[in-house]
Design a protein around this motif. Structure first.
Motif, PDB file in Angstrom:
ATOM      1  N   THR A 233     -12.728  -3.976  -7.118  1.00 38.67           N
ATOM      2  CA  THR A 233     -12.859  -4.122  -5.665  1.00 38.67           C
ATOM      3  C   THR A 233     -11.641  -4.806  -5.066  1.00 38.67           C
ATOM      4  O   THR A 233     -11.415  -4.727  -3.861  1.00 38.67           O
ATOM      5  N   THR A 234     -10.844  -5.480  -5.903  1.00 36.83           N
ATOM      6  CA  THR A 234      -9.635  -6.144  -5.424  1.00 36.83           C
ATOM      7  C   THR A 234      -8.436  -5.208  -5.373  1.00 36.83           C
ATOM      8  O   THR A 234      -7.346  -5.635  -5.013  1.00 36.83           O
ATOM      9  N   ASP A 235      -8.610  -3.957  -5.770  1.00 41.22           N
ATOM     10  CA  ASP A 235      -7.496  -3.014  -5.800  1.00 41.22           C
ATOM     11  C   ASP A 235      -6.976  -2.783  -4.390  1.00 41.22           C
ATOM     12  O   ASP A 235      -7.676  -2.256  -3.536  1.00 41.22           O
ATOM     13  N   ARG A 236      -5.739  -3.171  -4.138  1.00 44.39           N
ATOM     14  CA  ARG A 236      -5.143  -3.003  -2.813  1.00 44.39           C
ATOM     15  C   ARG A 236      -3.922  -2.093  -2.853  1.00 44.39           C
ATOM     16  O   ARG A 236      -3.143  -2.040  -1.905  1.00 44.39           O
ATOM     17  N   THR A 237      -3.760  -1.369  -3.952  1.00 42.95           N
ATOM     18  CA  THR A 237      -2.582  -0.539  -4.131  1.00 42.95           C
ATOM     19  C   THR A 237      -2.626   0.694  -3.248  1.00 42.95           C
ATOM     20  O   THR A 237      -3.644   1.371  -3.152  1.00 42.95           O
ATOM     21  N   PHE A 238      -1.522   0.979  -2.600  1.00 42.72           N
ATOM     22  CA  PHE A 238      -1.325   2.249  -1.914  1.00 42.72           C
ATOM     23  C   PHE A 238       0.160   2.524  -1.866  1.00 42.72           C
ATOM     24  O   PHE A 238       0.981   1.612  -1.856  1.00 42.72           O
ATOM     25  N   GLY A 239       0.521   3.803  -1.878  1.00 43.19           N
ATOM     26  CA  GLY A 239       1.933   4.155  -1.895  1.00 43.19           C
ATOM     27  C   GLY A 239       2.119   5.654  -1.941  1.00 43.19           C
ATOM     28  O   GLY A 239       1.182   6.419  -1.688  1.00 43.19           O
ATOM     29  N   SER A 240       3.321   6.091  -2.302  1.00 44.11           N
ATOM     30  CA  SER A 240       3.617   7.525  -2.297  1.00 44.11           C
ATOM     31  C   SER A 240       4.340   7.968  -3.564  1.00 44.11           C
ATOM     32  O   SER A 240       5.090   8.938  -3.549  1.00 44.11           O
ATOM     33  N   SER A 241       4.119   7.256  -4.667  1.00 42.43           N
ATOM     34  CA  SER A 241       4.730   7.652  -5.935  1.00 42.43           C
ATOM     35  C   SER A 241       3.819   7.258  -7.083  1.00 42.43           C
ATOM     36  O   SER A 241       3.295   6.132  -7.107  1.00 42.43           O
ATOM     37  N   LEU A 242       3.597   8.176  -8.002  1.00 44.09           N
ATOM     38  CA  LEU A 242       2.902   7.865  -9.253  1.00 44.09           C
ATOM     39  C   LEU A 242       3.501   8.708 -10.362  1.00 44.09           C
ATOM     40  O   LEU A 242       4.140   9.734 -10.129  1.00 44.09           O
ATOM     41  N   ALA A 243       3.275   8.256 -11.594  1.00 48.94           N
ATOM     42  CA  ALA A 243       3.756   8.979 -12.764  1.00 48.94           C
ATOM     43  C   ALA A 243       2.730   8.842 -13.872  1.00 48.94           C
ATOM     44  O   ALA A 243       2.005   7.843 -13.945  1.00 48.94           O
TER      45      ALA A 243
END
Length: 451
Positions: A233-243
Motif C-alpha cells: 500500500t506504500t507503493d508510490r512509484t510511477f514513471g515512464s520506463s521499465l525493463a
C-alpha cells in the motif's frame, strides 16, 4: 515529494511529471569515466564502429513519445517498428516495416479496431500462442489494450479485464511503460504496466477504482485478463520506463522501474512465481537520495548470466541538480556500483538501451539526453564502460527530448544499430520555442570504421 511541476493532462486529470529537460545546443562531456569527447567526435568508437544515419521511411516530424517496440510483425524475418499514435497525431497505432537494410515503409495495410488510442507505450509478443506477434499498449489516461494479430496485419481487441477509459473519462489505471512476460509460469504472456501518475481525486473516487500507482500485473487467463492483488500500500512509484530481466538468477524475469516520485528507491521488483505471483520490492540504496529516476535498462553486462542494472537519475542537492548514470552489477545479495556519468545541471538521460554496437560480442550502451543528444559507451564485457561517441541533434531537432532508444541489429551484419524517438513541445505563447510540437523517429546503422 512528487515531480516538481504539475501539468494538466489532455483529459483533465492531474499528473505530476518531472519534465526537467533543458533544451540546449551544446553539450558538456561526461565527468566519468573518461575525459570528455567533443560533440560529434567518434572518439574510441571510430576504431570500432561508425553510426551512419538510416531509417529511410521513418517520420521526420511529430511528437513520438513515449516508447516503441522492434519486432518481426509480418513474419518476413526482418525487424519492424511499432509505435502508438504520435502525441496530437492520428489516433491509431502505426507500424513501419523494416527492409532488412535499415530502411522502413509504413504498413498502411494494417487494420486496427476502433478504440480510444493515444500516445504511450508498446510491447510485443505472442499473447495467444498462434505464432503471430501481438501488441500491448499503454495509453495515456485511457488505460491498457492488447491487440491480437489474428490474421497478418489484422488486429483485434483483447481487453476483457483491463482498465479502459469509459465515456471519455480517464481509466482508473493507465501507463506509459508496459512489458509482456510470463509472470506465473503457465506458458502464457502476462501484462506488466507501470503507473504513469496519480489520478485526480475525482477519478480516484470513481466506483471500482483501485490504486493508480505502482506496478500492476494482469495475468493472461486465455479468455480474459485478471489483475493480481495490488502490491504494498506504500507503493508510490510511477514513471515512464521499465525493463525486465533475471536479476537474481532464479530463472524468472524481474522488473526494474523508473520513478518520478522523488527519493523513491524501491525500484527493483523480484519475481516470485506460483499460483499467486508477486513482485517483491527491493531498495536500491546506490541511487542518490532525493533523485528522480528517469530511465532504466537491464542486461547481462559482465557475462555471469544475471541481468545487471543501468539507472539514469536526476538528483537534487544543496547546490542544484546533478545527472547521474550508474551501472549496478548483480552480486547477490547486493550490487556492485560502477559510476558511468555524473554532471551538474538538469540534463537527465531520459532513455537508455543495451546492445552490441561494435559486434565484438560485448554489450555496449546508448543514452538519449533531454536535448536529443545521443551518447554511446563501449563495454569491456566485465561491467566497465568507456565513453565512445556523442552526436548532437541537427538544427531541426534541437530541443527535442529523447524519449526512447533501442539497440538492435536491423541489417543482419552482427552489429547493433540504434533507433530513437524524439519529441518536444514549446509554450503555446512562444512561437520560437525549440522543437515546438516537433520530433522524429530516427535510425542509425552501425558500420565498420573507415580505413
Amino acid at each position: 515529494m512528487i515531480g516538481p511541476r504539475p501539468r494538466r493532462s489532455d483529459a483533465g486529470a492531474f499528473f505530476f511529471l518531472p519534465f526537467l529537460f533543458a533544451a540546449c545546443s551544446s553539450v558538456p562531456g561526461p565527468a566519468a569515466p573518461t575525459a570528455p569527447l567533443p560533440v560529434g567526435d567518434p572518439g574510441r568508437a571510430g576504431q570500432a564502429f561508425r553510426l551512419e544515419e538510416a531509417g529511410q521511411g521513418l517520420p521526420r516530424s511529430g511528437q513520438w513519445r513515449h516508447s516503441f517496440a522492434l519486432a518481426d510483425l509480418d513474419g518476413d524475418g526482418r525487424l519492424d517498428l511499432v509505435h502508438g499514435p504520435a502525441r496530437k497525431g492520428a489516433r491509431r497505432p502505426v507500424v513501419f516495416l523494416g527492409d532488412g537494410k535499415g530502411g522502413f515503409r509504413r504498413w498502411d495495410e494494417a487494420q486496427f479496431p476502433p478504440f480510444p488510442y493515444d500516445y504511450g507505450a508498446v510491447a510485443t509478443g505472442d499473447v495467444d500462442g498462434d505464432s503471430r506477434i501481438d501488441l500491448a499498449l499503454g495509453i495515456h489516461l485511457r488505460g491498457l489494450a492488447v491487440l491480437l494479430q489474428r490474421q497478418p496485419g489484422v488486429f483485434s481487441l483483447f481487453v476483457d479485464g483491463l482498465p479502459v477509459s469509459q465515456a471519455g473519462k480517464p481509466a482508473g489505471f493507465s501507463s506509459r511503460a508496459v512489458a509482456l512476460s510470463d509472470a506465473d509460469g503457465d506458458g502464457r504472456l502476462d501484462l506488466l504496466a507501470l503507473s504513469e501518475g496519480p489520478l485526480s481525486p475525482t477519478a480516484l473516487a470513481a466506483p471500482g477504482t483501485r490504486s493508480s500507482l505502482g506496478l500492476a500485473l494482469f495475468l493472461n487467463r486465455g479468455a480474459a485478463w485478471e489483475r493480481t492483488p495490488d502490491g504494498p500500500t506504500t507503493d508510490r512509484t510511477f514513471g515512464s520506463s521499465l525493463a525486465v530481466g533475471d536479476v537474481d538468477g532464479d530463472g524468472a524475469l524481474d522488473v526494474l522501474l523508473a520513478s518520478s516520485a522523488q527519493g523513491d528507491r524501491l525500484l527493483l521488483r523480484l519475481s516470485r512465481r506460483g499460483a499467486d505471483p508477486r513482485f517483491l520490492p527491493v531498495e536500491l540504496a546506490a541511487i542518490p537520495e532525493r533523485s528522480f529516476v528517469q530511465a532504466v535498462a537491464l542486461g547481462d553486462l559482465d557475462g555471469d548470466e544475471r541481468a545487471d542494472l543501468v539507472v539514469s537519475a536526476l538528483a537534487a542537492g544543496t547546490e542544484g541538480f546533478t545527472s547521474h548514470v550508474d551501472v549496478l552489477l548483480s552480486r547477490p545479495p547486493g550490487f556492485e556500483r560502477i559510476p558511468l556519468l555524473s554532471e551538474p545541471g538538469r540534463k537527465p538521460r531520459g532513455a537508455a538501451a543495451i546492445g552490441d554496437l561494435d559486434g565484438d560480442g560485448r554489450p555496449d550502451l546508448a543514452l538519449l539526453s533531454g536535448d536529443g543528444t545521443l551518447e554511446t559507451y563501449l563495454g569491456d564485457g566485465r561491467g566497465g564502460f568507456a565513453a565512445a561517441a556523442r552526436f548532437a541533434p541537427p538544427p531541426e531537432r534541437v530541443g527535442c527530448a529523447g524519449y526512447h532508444v533501442a539497440v538492435r541489429d536491423l541489417d543482419g551484419d552482427g552489429r547493433g544499430d540504434v533507433v530513437a524517438a524524439f519529441a518536444g513541445e514549446g509554450s503555446a505563447s512562444d512561437s520560437e520555442a525549440p522543437c515546438r510540437s516537433g520530433g522524429a523517429l530516427v535510425a542509425w546503422r552501425s558500420v565498420a570504421p573507415l580505413r
